[in-house]
Design a protein around this motif. Structure first.
Motif, PDB file in Angstrom:
ATOM      1  N   ASP A 127      38.287  44.193  38.206  1.00 16.27           N
ATOM      2  CA  ASP A 127      37.137  44.340  38.831  1.00 16.27           C
ATOM      3  C   ASP A 127      35.755  43.982  38.142  1.00 16.27           C
ATOM      4  OD1 ASP A 127      35.878  45.822  41.353  1.00 16.27           O
ATOM      5  OD2 ASP A 127      35.039  46.897  39.751  1.00 16.27           O
ATOM      6  N   LYS A 128      35.897  44.021  36.823  1.00  8.26           N
ATOM      7  CA  LYS A 128      34.501  43.539  35.987  1.00  8.26           C
ATOM      8  C   LYS A 128      34.514  42.273  35.707  1.00  8.26           C
ATOM      9  CE  LYS A 128      34.808  47.865  33.114  1.00  8.26           C
ATOM     10  NZ  LYS A 128      36.344  48.404  32.686  1.00  8.26           N
ATOM     11  N   GLU A 129      35.677  41.342  36.251  1.00  5.45           N
ATOM     12  CA  GLU A 129      35.496  40.131  35.940  1.00  5.45           C
ATOM     13  C   GLU A 129      35.034  39.411  37.007  1.00  5.45           C
ATOM     14  OE1 GLU A 129      36.472  38.196  33.164  1.00  5.45           O
ATOM     15  OE2 GLU A 129      36.865  40.107  32.365  1.00  5.45           O
ATOM     16  N   GLU A 130      33.586  38.654  36.689  1.00  6.08           N
ATOM     17  CA  GLU A 130      32.837  38.216  37.788  1.00  6.08           C
ATOM     18  C   GLU A 130      33.409  37.007  38.521  1.00  6.08           C
ATOM     19  OE1 GLU A 130      28.686  36.117  38.330  1.00  6.08           O
ATOM     20  OE2 GLU A 130      29.011  37.076  36.140  1.00  6.08           O
ATOM     21  N   GLN A 131      34.331  36.278  37.798  1.00  2.14           N
ATOM     22  CA  GLN A 131      34.787  34.930  38.426  1.00  2.14           C
ATOM     23  C   GLN A 131      36.321  35.355  39.286  1.00  2.14           C
ATOM     24  OE1 GLN A 131      36.081  31.941  35.864  1.00  2.14           O
ATOM     25  NE2 GLN A 131      36.376  30.389  37.425  1.00  2.14           N
ATOM     26  N   VAL A 132      36.641  36.638  39.269  1.00  3.31           N
ATOM     27  CA  VAL A 132      37.773  37.029  40.136  1.00  3.31           C
ATOM     28  C   VAL A 132      37.235  37.325  41.498  1.00  3.31           C
ATOM     29  CG1 VAL A 132      39.576  38.913  40.391  1.00  3.31           C
ATOM     30  CG2 VAL A 132      39.202  37.814  38.275  1.00  3.31           C
ATOM     31  N   GLY A 133      37.970  36.607  42.568  1.00  8.81           N
ATOM     32  CA  GLY A 133      37.425  36.814  43.722  1.00  8.81           C
ATOM     33  C   GLY A 133      38.162  37.749  44.589  1.00  8.81           C
ATOM     34  N   ILE A 134      39.613  37.645  44.113  1.00  5.68           N
ATOM     35  CA  ILE A 134      40.584  38.620  44.880  1.00  5.68           C
ATOM     36  C   ILE A 134      41.558  39.075  43.894  1.00  5.68           C
ATOM     37  CG2 ILE A 134      42.761  38.260  46.383  1.00  5.68           C
ATOM     38  CD1 ILE A 134      41.098  36.254  48.088  1.00  5.68           C
ATOM     39  N   ILE A 135      41.951  40.249  44.167  1.00  2.00           N
ATOM     40  CA  ILE A 135      42.947  40.970  43.297  1.00  2.00           C
ATOM     41  C   ILE A 135      44.434  40.854  44.052  1.00  2.00           C
ATOM     42  CG2 ILE A 135      43.890  42.989  42.124  1.00  2.00           C
ATOM     43  CD1 ILE A 135      41.070  43.736  41.300  1.00  2.00           C
ATOM     44  N   GLU A 136      45.318  40.337  43.446  1.00  2.00           N
ATOM     45  CA  GLU A 136      46.573  39.927  44.091  1.00  2.00           C
ATOM     46  C   GLU A 136      47.685  40.819  43.521  1.00  2.00           C
ATOM     47  OE1 GLU A 136      49.065  36.212  43.720  1.00  2.00           O
ATOM     48  OE2 GLU A 136      48.780  36.124  45.762  1.00  2.00           O
ATOM     49  N   VAL A 137      48.020  41.753  44.158  1.00  2.00           N
ATOM     50  CA  VAL A 137      49.058  42.885  43.714  1.00  2.00           C
ATOM     51  C   VAL A 137      50.484  42.628  43.682  1.00  2.00           C
ATOM     52  CG1 VAL A 137      49.576  45.220  43.398  1.00  2.00           C
ATOM     53  CG2 VAL A 137      47.263  44.542  44.336  1.00  2.00           C
ATOM     54  N   ASN A 138      51.324  42.502  42.808  1.00  2.00           N
ATOM     55  CA  ASN A 138      52.545  42.197  42.825  1.00  2.00           C
ATOM     56  C   ASN A 138      53.308  43.362  42.844  1.00  2.00           C
ATOM     57  OD1 ASN A 138      55.303  41.392  42.014  1.00  2.00           O
ATOM     58  ND2 ASN A 138      55.030  40.448  40.208  1.00  2.00           N
ATOM     59  N   VAL A 139      53.984  43.694  43.826  1.00  2.00           N
ATOM     60  CA  VAL A 139      54.714  44.926  44.101  1.00  2.00           C
ATOM     61  C   VAL A 139      56.252  45.030  44.079  1.00  2.00           C
ATOM     62  CG1 VAL A 139      52.990  46.522  45.265  1.00  2.00           C
ATOM     63  CG2 VAL A 139      54.413  44.891  46.626  1.00  2.00           C
ATOM     64  N   SER A 140      56.622  43.788  43.264  1.00  2.00           N
ATOM     65  CA  SER A 140      57.991  43.734  42.979  1.00  2.00           C
ATOM     66  C   SER A 140      58.562  43.992  41.516  1.00  2.00           C
ATOM     67  CB  SER A 140      58.369  42.025  43.001  1.00  2.00           C
ATOM     68  OG  SER A 140      57.898  41.529  44.242  1.00  2.00           O
TER      69      SER A 140
END
Lengths: 302, 247
Positions: free
Chosen positions: A117-130
């Motif tokens: 969340d603090k990383e400016e360049q990150v646009g989307i967080i993709e969550v691996n639930v595997s």
């Protein structure tokens, strides 16, 4: 002039082509052979709270039209990713990134989400639930609607960035899990992750993969991915990133017709490091041939 | 790294299941012995990583053993066939920083680990160094490339496990007569470990099942003293001081 632009949760990508997590590292090896800024985005190597060496070798088994991997989320841990890998990636790629995170408890997912969340360049967080839920018998979070929804809520509470849940195909009913994630607040879905597979060396009479089984990917799973993307697209009202065996420009079009707003390319990067570049370069002419002016016009038309 | 189209110029059987293949095409950036190429074999999804035995600006030679369908397909290629190749890959042997050590060094190769050692010996001879060379095989009929070393002016010491040629035993049995400062090794893991145990210092070429071969997939990770390394990209050559044995 063909319009390749697509939008994911308010973020406009120049084109829908995104290298899939775990097949592109942090971009460095590929930036040595082409300018990776032509990509729509990058889903970088799956990140966990703590550093992980991953699984024992061999981790790779060849299959007809694909491969099985059991890398086991090898990564230097989220702190080192943010301190060392992302600053390097920023030098070679200047667009919003997709941060792929994993965890073995809700707290680990939360920790990674807060860091990203603090990383400016990150646009989307993709969550691996595997990943297996180590506190609950080792069954993957993504195989039940309740546990997938729980992780969705935990990550949503930890970040203001759009949250996409990356769904496992190793389930009885992917639609019910997709709907549970949407209800829990997911901004989008990524599918499909690899399919569980196994190979046996008939000479040694032992599994090829040290961990016995692993994730099967490559063109062989493309029809399964198209089917699942299509089923999920018709059941939810949030964007879907389609992936699973995408190897050429035609596959991108097919995946988008099935319902994908953007497309990830995985295994193809490993056998042809120019795969994403070639797909992006071939898309405009293919769109012309098919009478497609804007890629967004074909999303989910089937 | 670059993807290149390379043309099969020559294919010669060396033993019942080992072949030498010369590929024509741009090779001026190989620079070091011990690097490898990754070849697309039609009909197979993953590429086949094979070490470079020797090269000049316009062609390279690989020597490989047929171990499965992919290498069998390679061994049946016709001259003139064009192959999709990623190259050059891996780090390669480094003799530039060894100083006088290199003058009292031994090159050891075991079985299908011999071919890259020929390239290393060739480079050393070109630099005016004449290393001792020890080549180990299981049996006399598996011996490969001994004459290639002789053409460089090096008489290789041969060892065979069954004693059917040369010294009976392993490459390390032939190392015991002389105190070497430095060893170069490529071969099966138990051989590497045995050389490692008696050589004061050296460079060791490892093998692993790979997917990409260029550092992206983490399929071939190895734990070392200095952290997790990729055999394909950070290796395949590792220095003695960084190796952490798992066997």
């Amino acid at each position: 002039m063909a319009d390749l632009r697509v939008t994911l949760s308010g973020i406009t990508l120049d084109n829908p082509v995104i290298p899939a997590s775990g097949t592109f590292g942090y971009g460095k090896e590929f930036s040595e052979i082409y300018d990776i800024n032509i990509l729509g985005s990058i889903s970088f190597k799956g990140t966990t709270k703590d550093p992980r060496l991953g699984n024992p070798l061999p981790r790779i088994a060849e299959c007809t039209a694909g491969l099985i991997n059991s890398v086991g989320l090898q990564n230097p841990g989220v702190n080192k990713v943010c301190e060392e890998e992302l600053p390097e990636l920023r030098k070679i790629f200047h667009k919003p990134l997709i941060a792929n995170i994993s965890g073995f408890s809700p707290e680990e997912y939360e920790y990674c989400a807060r860091a990203m969340d603090k990383e400016e360049q990150v646009g989307i967080i993709e969550v691996n639930v595997s990943c297996p839920n180590v506190h609950n018998g080792g069954m993957a979070y993504g195989v039940l609607p309740e546990s997938a929804a729980e992780i969705t809520r935990v990550v949503k509470a930890a970040t203001k960035k759009p949250v996409y849940i990356k769904l496992s195909p190793n389930v009885t009913d992917i639609v019910s899990i997709a709907c549970a994630c949407e209800e829990a607040g997911a901004d989008g879905l990524s599918l499909i992750n690899t399919m569980l597979g196994m190979r046996i060396d008939i000479r040694t009479r032992k599994p090829v993969i040290a961990n016995r089984m692993g994730g099967f990917s490559g063109p062989a799973i493309f029809p399964v991915a198209v089917r699942m993307v299509n089923q999920v697209y018709h059941a939810v009202n949030i964007p879907v990133i389609g992936m699973g065996g995408v190897s050429k420009a035609e596959d991108v079009i097919e995946m988008m017709m099935a319902g994908a707003s953007a497309v990830q390319v995985g295994a193809a990067n490993l056998v042809n490091p120019y795969a994403c570049k070639e797909i992006i370069e071939k898309l405009p002419a293919l769109m012309d041939r098919l009478g497609i002016e804007k890629l967004t016009d074909i999303v989910g038309i089937v | 790294m670059e993807r290149r189209i390379m043309e099969v110029a020559e294919l010669t059987p060396l033993t019942k299941d080992v072949y030498s293949m010369t590929l024509k095409g741009e090779c001026s950036d190989i620079e070091r012995p011990g690097r490898f190429i990754n070849i697309t074999v039609p009909g197979f999804y993953l590429r086949r990583p094979i070490s470079i035995s020797s090269w000049n600006e316009k062609e390279l030679t690989i020597v490989f053993r047929v171990v499965g369908g992919g290498t069998a397909e390679l061994a049946a290629m016709e001259e003139g066939t064009k192959l999709d190749v990623l190259m050059p890959l891996g780090n390669g042997f480094d003799i530039s920083s060894l100083g006088d050590y290199v003058r009292n060094s031994v090159i050891t190769g075991g079985g299908i680990g011999v071919p890259p050692m020929y390239g290393l010996a060739k480079e050393m001879v070109e630099k005016g160094i004449s290393p001792d060379v020890i080549l180990g095989f299981n049996t006399a009929d598996e011996i490969i490339m001994a004459d290639d070393f002789r053409e460089l002016g090096i008489e290789p010491v041969i060892t065979t496990v069954d004693g059917s040629a040369g010294i009976k035993g392993f490459v390390t049995d032939a190392m015991k007569n002389k105190a070497y400062d430095y060893a170069f090794a490529c071969g099966p893991a138990p051989m590497l470990k045995a050389v490692y145990d008696i050589a004061p210092d050296g460079q060791f070429s490892f093998e692993a099942r790979m997917a990409c071969g260029f550092g992206a997939c983490m399929g071939c990770t190895m734990e070392t003293v200095t952290g997790y390394k990729r055999v394909c990209k950070d290796g395949p050559i590792f220095y003695k001081e960084e190796i952490k044995w798992q066997i």
